[in-house]
Design an enzyme around this catalytic site. Structure first.
Site, PDB file in Angstrom:
ATOM      1  N   ALA A  89       0.838  -1.209   0.000  1.00 24.65           N
ATOM      2  CA  ALA A  89       0.000   0.000   0.000  1.00 24.65           C
ATOM      3  C   ALA A  89       0.871   1.257   0.000  1.00 24.65           C
ATOM      4  CB  ALA A  89      -0.924  -0.019   1.217  1.00 24.65           C
TER       5      ALA A  89
ATOM      6  N   ARG B 203      15.242  -6.801  15.153  1.00 28.29           N
ATOM      7  CA  ARG B 203      15.161  -5.949  16.347  1.00 28.29           C
ATOM      8  C   ARG B 203      16.569  -5.388  16.511  1.00 28.29           C
ATOM      9  NH1 ARG B 203      10.231  -7.634  18.559  1.00 28.29           N
ATOM     10  NH2 ARG B 203       9.816  -9.852  18.491  1.00 28.29           N
TER      11      ARG B 203
ATOM     12  N   ASP C 163       0.279  -8.347  18.795  1.00 27.06           N
ATOM     13  CA  ASP C 163      -0.083  -8.135  20.207  1.00 27.06           C
ATOM     14  C   ASP C 163      -1.252  -7.168  20.406  1.00 27.06           C
ATOM     15  OD1 ASP C 163       2.128  -9.717  20.662  1.00 27.06           O
ATOM     16  OD2 ASP C 163       3.458  -8.031  21.099  1.00 27.06           O
TER      17      ASP C 163
ATOM     18  N   LYS D  95     -16.536 -29.875  37.299  1.00 25.93           N
ATOM     19  CA  LYS D  95     -17.617 -30.793  37.663  1.00 25.93           C
ATOM     20  C   LYS D  95     -18.643 -30.945  36.535  1.00 25.93           C
ATOM     21  CE  LYS D  95     -17.430 -29.707  42.577  1.00 25.93           C
ATOM     22  NZ  LYS D  95     -17.421 -28.282  42.855  1.00 25.93           N
TER      23      LYS D  95
HETATM   24  O1  F6P Z   1       5.652  -8.613  19.630  1.00 29.63           O
HETATM   25  C1  F6P Z   1       5.330  -9.740  18.908  1.00 29.63           C
HETATM   26  C2  F6P Z   1       5.774 -10.989  19.607  1.00 29.63           C
HETATM   27  O2  F6P Z   1       5.358 -12.115  18.855  1.00 29.63           O
HETATM   28  C3  F6P Z   1       5.313 -11.131  21.057  1.00 29.63           C
HETATM   29  O3  F6P Z   1       3.995 -11.571  21.168  1.00 29.63           O
HETATM   30  C4  F6P Z   1       6.322 -12.109  21.587  1.00 29.63           C
HETATM   31  O4  F6P Z   1       6.480 -11.954  22.980  1.00 29.63           O
HETATM   32  C5  F6P Z   1       7.585 -11.716  20.868  1.00 29.63           C
HETATM   33  O5  F6P Z   1       7.187 -11.025  19.697  1.00 29.63           O
HETATM   34  C6  F6P Z   1       8.481 -12.861  20.500  1.00 29.63           C
HETATM   35  O6  F6P Z   1       9.614 -12.341  19.895  1.00 29.63           O
HETATM   36  P1  F6P Z   1      10.708 -13.198  19.155  1.00 29.63           P
HETATM   37  O7  F6P Z   1      10.141 -13.648  17.849  1.00 29.63           O
HETATM   38  O8  F6P Z   1      11.848 -12.249  18.987  1.00 29.63           O
HETATM   39  O9  F6P Z   1      11.014 -14.365  20.030  1.00 29.63           O
END
Ligand code: F6P
Length: 325
Positions: free
Chosen positions: A25, A75, A131, A215
């Site tokens: 997009a 990351r 999330d 139960k």
């Molecule tokens: O933020 C997305 C997420 O999937 C979270 O739900 C989870 O805690 C984290 O990333 C896991 O990260 P990684 O793939 O780096 O283990």
């Protein structure tokens, strides 16, 4: 009038279904409105290392259906340092990138905010994480698909749970937010959810067991939010010790929750937010996240969406409790 000619787009943090739809997009809407669009590979890490490619509309053909991200993601620890941000800024100058669109979750948009502020650089964020923990948007891209994936898995687990009359603790992702766990528990007809938003003041397991559900039911499914200390394994161990006659099993869904083709809803969110991000640049906006609220694209300052916690609707706990008797 905005002087921006070239827009860089990157995906960062954990991948989520719909990231590709958002890249598509941004690219198509950008080109359609006269911009050059450059794809940046491997998130901020790739920005620092100059992994940049000019995109054509063909580069994003056929990707709306695909999970993951064609741009790859990371990351980046380096980008959190002043040196890393400086390098990233130099690459932007070298590549003549005048504005950035960052597709990612909380951490990625925090990085975007810092970079935009420190370098007075136009940055627009698109919320994309399974999330759903970003304030300012009803849903993040990826959340709907992941809920559907979890629902499918739990439906299958229910078959075996019923057949063996077992209690299953199913652990789902969400980092430190319980949106996925609580809503999936409702969608799956689970007997309980254990979410971080509630753990501070009540023993959720004791409460659940005290309801005497076992139960009246042949099987039980408890959806548990991931947690380093008290995830599904922790609760299963407790039940094994405190109620040794119960047959208990654990299923940790893990990364299968993050993959797969995006749902129709996520494709629509991603498409509207991608176009919304280009509109924001055309209007001269900066340091904002594009959100989707009440069927409308909205712009939320980074300062607001990063600093504010998304409200966890505790009424959902009542919904689940009333329906799981
Ligand atoms: O933020 C997305 C997420 O999937 C979270 O739900 C989870 O805690 C984290 O990333 C896991 O990260 P990684 O793939 O780096 O283990």
């Amino acid at each position: 009038m905005s002087k921006i000619k070239t827009i860089g787009v990157l995906t960062s943090g954990g991948d989520a279904p719909g990231m590709n739809a958002a890249i598509r997009a941004v690219t198509r809407s950008g080109i359609c409105n006269g911009f050059t669009v450059k794809g940046i590979y491997r998130g901020y890490e790739g920005l620092i290392n100059g992994e940049v490619k000019t995109f054509t509309t063909e580069d994003v053909s056929g990707i709306i259906t695909r999970g993951g991200t064609i741009l790859k993601t990371a990351r980046s620890k380096d980008f959190m340092t002043p040196e890393g941000k400086k390098k990233a800024f130099e690459v932007c100058k070298k590549e003549e990138i005048d504005a950035l669109i960052v597709i990612g979750g909380n951490g990625s948009l925090t990085g975007a905010w810092e970079f935009g502020t420190e370098y007075d650089f136009p940055v627009i964020g698109i919320p994309c994480t399974i999330d759903n923990d970003l304030y300012g948007t009803d849903s993040t891209i990826g959340y709907d698909t992941t809920m559907n994936t979890i629902m499918e898995c739990v439906d299958r687990i229910r078959d075996t749970a019923n057949s063996h009359e077992r209690i299953f603790f199913v652990e789902v992702m969400g980092r430190d937010a319980g949106f996925l766990a609580q809503n999936c528990a409702i969608a799956c007809g689970a007997e309980a959810a254990i979410v971080p938003e509630e753990t501070t003041d009540v023993d959720q397991l004791a409460e659940f067991m005290a309801r005497g559900i076992r139960k009246s039911k042949k099987s039980c499914i408890v959806i548990v939010s991931e947690s380093p200390k008290c995830g599904a394994l922790y609760y299963a161990d407790r039940v094994k010790k405190e109620f040794p006659n119960f047959d208990v099993r654990v299923s940790i869904l893990g990364h299968l929750q993050r993959g797969g083709s995006p749902s129709a809803m996520d494709r629509v969110f991603a498409s509207c937010m991608g176009v919304g991000a280009i509109r924001a640049i055309m209007q001269g906006q900066r340091n904002v996240m594009v959100g989707y609220r009440n069927d409308d694209v909205v712009y939320v300052p980074f300062s607001e969406c990063i600093r504010t916690d998304k409200r966890f609707d505790k009424r959902l706990i009542t919904v689940l409790n009333e329906l799981s008797i």
